[in-house]
Design a protein around this motif. Structure first.
Motif, PDB file in Angstrom:
ATOM      1  N   LYS A  39       0.833  -1.206   0.000  1.00 58.61           N
ATOM      2  CA  LYS A  39       0.000   0.000   0.000  1.00 58.61           C
ATOM      3  C   LYS A  39       0.872   1.263   0.000  1.00 58.61           C
ATOM      4  N   PRO A  40       0.509   2.273  -0.814  1.00 56.58           N
ATOM      5  CA  PRO A  40       1.331   3.482  -0.902  1.00 56.58           C
ATOM      6  C   PRO A  40       0.912   4.620   0.027  1.00 56.58           C
ATOM      7  N   GLY A  41      -0.161   4.429   0.790  1.00 51.32           N
ATOM      8  CA  GLY A  41      -0.722   5.541   1.552  1.00 51.32           C
ATOM      9  C   GLY A  41       0.203   6.103   2.608  1.00 51.32           C
ATOM     10  N   VAL A  42       0.292   7.424   2.666  1.00 48.49           N
ATOM     11  CA  VAL A  42       1.112   8.104   3.673  1.00 48.49           C
ATOM     12  C   VAL A  42       0.250   9.062   4.481  1.00 48.49           C
ATOM     13  N   VAL A  43       0.764   9.486   5.610  1.00 52.44           N
ATOM     14  CA  VAL A  43       0.109  10.505   6.428  1.00 52.44           C
ATOM     15  C   VAL A  43       0.109  11.818   5.644  1.00 52.44           C
ATOM     16  N   GLU A  44      -0.956  12.573   5.794  1.00 50.88           N
ATOM     17  CA  GLU A  44      -1.084  13.834   5.047  1.00 50.88           C
ATOM     18  C   GLU A  44       0.145  14.731   5.255  1.00 50.88           C
ATOM     19  N   GLY A  45       0.746  15.132   4.151  1.00 46.44           N
ATOM     20  CA  GLY A  45       1.890  16.037   4.201  1.00 46.44           C
ATOM     21  C   GLY A  45       3.242  15.354   4.279  1.00 46.44           C
ATOM     22  N   ALA A  46       3.259  14.010   4.262  1.00 44.34           N
ATOM     23  CA  ALA A  46       4.526  13.292   4.451  1.00 44.34           C
ATOM     24  C   ALA A  46       5.518  13.558   3.315  1.00 44.34           C
ATOM     25  N   HIS A  47       5.060  13.458   2.076  1.00 47.01           N
ATOM     26  CA  HIS A  47       5.966  13.673   0.950  1.00 47.01           C
ATOM     27  C   HIS A  47       6.471  15.112   0.910  1.00 47.01           C
ATOM     28  N   GLU A  48       5.567  16.033   1.196  1.00 50.05           N
ATOM     29  CA  GLU A  48       5.948  17.448   1.191  1.00 50.05           C
ATOM     30  C   GLU A  48       6.990  17.730   2.273  1.00 50.05           C
ATOM     31  N   LEU A  49       6.793  17.144   3.445  1.00 50.56           N
ATOM     32  CA  LEU A  49       7.740  17.345   4.550  1.00 50.56           C
ATOM     33  C   LEU A  49       9.112  16.772   4.202  1.00 50.56           C
ATOM     34  N   VAL A  50       9.145  15.556   3.702  1.00 52.55           N
ATOM     35  CA  VAL A  50      10.419  14.912   3.393  1.00 52.55           C
ATOM     36  C   VAL A  50      11.163  15.686   2.299  1.00 52.55           C
ATOM     37  N   ASP A  51      10.429  16.124   1.277  1.00 56.05           N
ATOM     38  CA  ASP A  51      11.062  16.915   0.208  1.00 56.05           C
ATOM     39  C   ASP A  51      11.624  18.222   0.755  1.00 56.05           C
ATOM     40  N   TYR A  52      10.870  18.854   1.646  1.00 57.27           N
ATOM     41  CA  TYR A  52      11.292  20.119   2.258  1.00 57.27           C
ATOM     42  C   TYR A  52      12.553  19.923   3.088  1.00 57.27           C
TER      43      TYR A  52
END
Length: 235
Positions: free
Chosen positions: A107-120
């Motif tokens: 499953k690919p689901g992440v907590v809201e904002g996870a990708h944005e946080l990691v990229d930041y």
């Protein structure tokens, strides 16, 4: 403005990866795959018993009161034992576990904002290290499934450390493995007992990701946030 950290220890399950949400979906898929409707008039009985058992066992596992092998079998033996005419043998429970973990880890689901946080955080130059009590093969699959595998400098798992969070042994191992310095490392996690208290006892600063207000911090923490976006404002 936070003091300058160079390294971030980040919990994975339910901090970045939506473990609970993905498991809810996988549990329903398991129910269908094993045709458990033959044994349960109401699937909610199976789901409810699974979650109660799972919470209890993971709490005990983090305290090193039970083994991984016991957890894997027992978390299905208990809920399956409520099925009418179903004999949850160890073999059957292991099969259920394998099917469930296969569904979960894809499953690919992440907590809201996870990708944005990691990229930041990556763009800001932080060294980032996953710190997780999860099982080795499952965590790597989940990291790849959600597209976060390549974002981390180090992946530190309890099986490699020889101890679970909140043990000081885990965090000492994490510092040694990552090459991080205690004074410039921040631990980020959603579980106050395993992530935050363990890190505090090792002398690390902490950021408590308090997703659910009914579980307030019981000791002072360096930072407390209720969304991942708030961490971007701090860091």
């Amino acid at each position: 403005m936070a003091k300058r950290y160079t390294d971030l220890f980040i919990d994975f399950d339910d901090t970045l990866y939506d473990t609970h949400g993905n498991a809810v979906i996988a549990l329903k898929e398991l129910f269908e795959a094993l045709q458990l409707d033959q044994f349960f008039d109401d699937p909610e009985l199976f789901y409810d018993e699974y979650w109660k058992t799972n919470i209890d066992l993971w709490t005990r596992y983090s305290k090193e009161e039970i083994t991984r092998d016991y957890l894997i079998v027992e978390r299905f033996r208990r809920p399956l034992s409520f099925g009418k005419g179903l004999d949850p043998t160890e073999e059957y429970c292991l099969k259920a576990s394998d099917v469930f973990l296969d569904f979960c880890s894809s499953k690919p689901g992440v907590v809201e904002g996870a990708h944005e946080l990691v990229d930041y955080l990556k763009a800001k130059g932080y060294r980032m290290h996953i710190c997780s009590n999860g099982f080795h093969e499952v965590q790597y699959k989940k990291l790849r499934a959600c597209g976060l595998y390549d974002s981390f400098d180090t992946i530190i798992l309890s099986e490699d450390a020889g101890a679970n969070k909140p043990s000081k042994q885990f965090f000492d191992y994490a510092l040694q493995k990552s090459g991080a310095v205690k004074e410039t490392t921040l631990m980020i996690g959603d579980n106050f007992n395993t992530d935050i208290l363990g890190a505090k006892q090792t002398g690390l600063d902490t950021a408590y990701f308090n997703r659910f207000p009914e579980y307030p911090a019981t000791e002072p923490v360096t930072f407390e946030v209720t969304t991942l976006k708030e961490l971007m404002d701090i860091l």
